[in-house]
Design a protein around this motif. Structure first.
Motif, short mmCIF file in Angstrom:
data_model
loop_
_atom_site.label_atom_id
_atom_site.label_comp_id
_atom_site.label_asym_id
_atom_site.label_seq_id
_atom_site.Cartn_x
_atom_site.Cartn_y
_atom_site.Cartn_z
N LEU A 133 9.68 -24.18 -2.41
CA LEU A 133 8.22 -24.10 -2.34
C LEU A 133 7.68 -24.84 -1.12
O LEU A 133 6.67 -24.42 -0.55
CB LEU A 133 7.60 -24.64 -3.62
CG LEU A 133 7.84 -23.81 -4.88
CD1 LEU A 133 7.14 -24.42 -6.08
CD2 LEU A 133 7.38 -22.37 -4.68
N ALA A 170 8.92 -14.11 -0.80
CA ALA A 170 7.83 -14.58 -1.67
C ALA A 170 6.52 -14.78 -0.91
O ALA A 170 5.48 -15.03 -1.53
CB ALA A 170 8.23 -15.89 -2.35
N GLU A 185 2.77 -19.29 -6.88
CA GLU A 185 4.20 -19.19 -7.12
C GLU A 185 4.60 -19.81 -8.45
O GLU A 185 5.45 -19.27 -9.16
CB GLU A 185 4.97 -19.83 -5.97
CG GLU A 185 4.88 -19.03 -4.68
CD GLU A 185 5.26 -17.57 -4.88
OE1 GLU A 185 6.38 -17.29 -5.36
OE2 GLU A 185 4.42 -16.70 -4.58
#
Length: 281
Positions: A133, A170, A185
């Motif tokens: 992330l 993503a 996310e």
């Protein structure tokens, strides 16, 4: 002395003596600048402006380039957390001055006179180094600036780069902030349907629309200002009057307590479904 300061500024505030001499600085001007205190000599052969960034001075002193998350802000990229260790690029992999994360490979050379790795190298290092992330927010901010997604994918082949390619896959579009990316996310990984930057008539743009009925807003520092807070209250009322659920989360909620945020959103979704309420038209 003005010449010395101007040349050093072009080198990002710090340079080796040989570079300064090749750029036309005389030895006498360099010594005078040292004596006056306008210039310092942090190590042998290294000269810097008195207010030069100590991290860049450290890089220049060790023939290194700042990279990965340590160089994100230099390229205008989002950063979730400031690194505890300096990330540097050296082809020989050695670094003798304190703790550092050393990256060896380079794909694109930096700008001339720069002590910071190229944006391409910074992103590729982040993709192969950081938690998913944290790498995602850096890459997504770069792609929003126009950096090529395909460029990154082409340089990350093979099984060992599968995680990095998953991060690139993503990347979304239209996020206004890193906390919006993180919230999106976390919620998607929890199995929720999430749409970003959805415009609703009479309300405006929703940061995240969950399951077509829950308006999730991510609030940065500006939302603490009285004028902005009043606008937020008005738009929340407009959304609720049109049948939307509304939840707001701060930077700390999203970055430091994402599990609690996800649990609350899932409870709100479950409650809405238990009541049998349809999504607003």
């Amino acid at each position: 002395m003005t010449n010395v300061l101007e040349v050093l500024a072009r080198w990002g505030g710090v340079s080796r003596r040989g570079n300064l001499l090749r750029d036309g600085v005389s030895r006498s001007d360099l010594e005078y600048a040292l004596e006056s205190g306008a210039v310092i000599r942090p190590s042998r052969g290294i000269y810097a402006l008195a207010d030069a960034d100590p991290v860049l001075v450290r890089c220049a002193s060790t023939d290194s380039l700042l990279t990965c998350v340590s160089a994100a802000k230099a390229h205008g990229l989002w950063v979730v957390r400031e690194p505890q260790e300096i990330h540097i690029q050296r082809s020989d992999g050695r670094f003798s001055s304190g703790r550092a994360v050393v990256h060896r490979q380079s794909w694109v050379p930096p700008s001339p006179r720069s002590h910071v790795a190229s944006q391409a190298d910074v992103l590729l290092h982040a993709l192969r180094c950081l938690p998913e992330l944290e790498a995602l927010v850096m890459v997504e901010s770069a792609i929003q600036q126009g950096f090529s997604r395909e460029f990154l994918l082409e340089r990350l082949p093979g099984h060992r780069n599968a995680t990095a390619r998953r991060v690139i896959d993503a990347v979304g579009a239209g996020a206004d902030s890193l906390i919006e990316v993180l919230a999106r996310e976390h919620l998607r990984r929890a199995g929720l349907q999430v749409r970003t930057q959805v415009e609703v008539e009479g309300v405006g743009w929703m940061d995240l629309l969950i399951e077509d009925f829950l308006d999730l807003e991510t609030d940065g520092r500006t939302h603490n200002e009285p004028v902005q807070r009043a606008k937020d209250y008005r738009r929340d009322r407009s959304a609720q009057l049109r049948g939307y659920e509304v939840l707001r989360y701060t930077y700390s909620d999203v970055v430091d307590r994402p599990e609690a945020m996800v649990a609350e959103v899932k409870r709100a979704v479950a409650r809405r479904r238990s009541l049998g309420l349809a999504a607003p038209a």
